[in-house]
Design a protein around this motif. Structure first.
Motif, short mmCIF file in Angstrom:
data_model
loop_
_atom_site.label_atom_id
_atom_site.label_comp_id
_atom_site.label_asym_id
_atom_site.label_seq_id
_atom_site.Cartn_x
_atom_site.Cartn_y
_atom_site.Cartn_z
N ASN A 113 51.00 118.65 -4.12
CA ASN A 113 50.83 120.09 -4.34
C ASN A 113 50.61 120.85 -3.03
O ASN A 113 50.86 122.06 -2.96
N LYS A 114 50.16 120.15 -2.01
CA LYS A 114 49.95 120.79 -0.71
C LYS A 114 51.27 121.23 -0.09
O LYS A 114 51.31 122.19 0.68
N VAL A 115 52.32 120.51 -0.41
CA VAL A 115 53.60 120.81 0.22
C VAL A 115 54.44 121.78 -0.62
O VAL A 115 55.33 122.45 -0.10
N HIS A 116 54.16 121.86 -1.91
CA HIS A 116 54.92 122.74 -2.78
C HIS A 116 54.30 124.14 -2.81
O HIS A 116 53.14 124.31 -3.16
N ASN A 117 55.12 125.12 -2.46
CA ASN A 117 54.68 126.51 -2.52
C ASN A 117 55.88 127.35 -2.92
O ASN A 117 56.69 127.75 -2.09
N SER A 118 56.02 127.56 -4.24
CA SER A 118 57.24 128.19 -4.75
C SER A 118 57.40 129.64 -4.33
O SER A 118 58.45 130.24 -4.56
N LYS A 119 56.37 130.23 -3.70
CA LYS A 119 56.47 131.64 -3.31
C LYS A 119 56.94 131.85 -1.87
O LYS A 119 56.99 132.97 -1.39
N TRP A 120 57.29 130.78 -1.18
CA TRP A 120 57.69 130.91 0.21
C TRP A 120 58.91 131.83 0.37
O TRP A 120 59.09 132.47 1.40
N PHE A 121 59.77 131.88 -0.66
CA PHE A 121 61.02 132.63 -0.59
C PHE A 121 60.82 134.14 -0.44
O PHE A 121 61.75 134.86 -0.07
N LYS A 122 59.62 134.65 -0.74
CA LYS A 122 59.40 136.10 -0.79
C LYS A 122 59.63 136.78 0.55
O LYS A 122 59.79 138.00 0.61
N LYS A 123 59.66 136.00 1.62
CA LYS A 123 59.99 136.58 2.93
C LYS A 123 61.48 136.88 3.05
O LYS A 123 61.90 137.59 3.97
#
Length: 206
Positions: A113-123
């Motif tokens: 879970n530390k590596v998964h961040n589904s919101k990274w795309f918002k940039k």
């Protein structure tokens, strides 16, 4: 390519685990526990995931033999609340493990879970189509099926979203994605160097 029927979800779950059990995600999840038992449990856990995507997203299969599959969902349709029933069922499935094994799996998932961040795309974009899984039967690879499946997905998505998002822990998968027009936007690595995630987008609408 067609949408899957609900009665095929169990067959698809077995197919997905057969293609991916030796890959990073499942191996990391079940690291340190009995592998035979882990594979059986993995099928049941993937089945719960498939139920969620059947109800809330899309599951496309290549043919009646389930030679290939693409699972995806519009980001805005993802919901923690909708996923809660699956989470509760997963906990029940894990009860087949010993207490020590359950603690190990939870520790492994915590690390993942530390590596998964589904919101990274918002940039980069607002509401991508999230391609969560993609698989082709091992004995059918190299026959142009991947191209057919991706081209189908691109046509499907362009009327709904401007980008398709992909993530993978496998560096070997990156050249294939690039070949089909995905661009690596970020490479995220945990502080302990244990996990590295390649985060990709493909623009389908100019």
């Amino acid at each position: 390519m067609r949408k899957i029927n609900k009665e095929e979800l169990e067959k698809l779950s077995n197919f997905m685990v057969e293609q991916y059990f030796e890959k990073e995600e499942l191996q990391k999840t079940f690291y340190g526990v009995n592998q035979d038992k882990a594979k059986d449990i993995a099928v049941k856990m993937v089945f719960l995931e498939m139920e969620y995507f059947f109800d809330n997203g899309d599951i496309f299969v290549y043919d009646d033999n389930l030679t290939g599959a693409i699972i995806g969902i519009e980001y805005k349709k993802m919901s923690i609340l909708k996923a809660l029933p699956s989470a509760f069922k997963t906990n029940k499935i894990l009860s087949r493990f010993s207490k020590e094994e359950i603690n190990k799996i939870k520790e492994n998932k915590k690390m993942l879970n530390k590596v998964h961040n589904s919101k990274w795309f918002k940039k980069y974009c607002k509401n991508p189509y999230y391609c969560t899984q993609f698989a082709i039967a091992k004995d059918k690879r190299g026959q142009g099926i991947a191209r057919e499946m991706f081209e189908f997905l691109f046509d499907y998505v362009k009327d709904r979203n401007d980008n398709i998002m992909l993530e993978t822990l496998s560096e070997d998968y990156v050249p294939i994605c690039k070949h089909f027009g995905f661009e690596v936007k970020e490479v995220f690595e945990t502080d302990d160097k244990e996990f590295k995630e390649y985060r990709m987008l493909k623009k389908v609408i100019d």
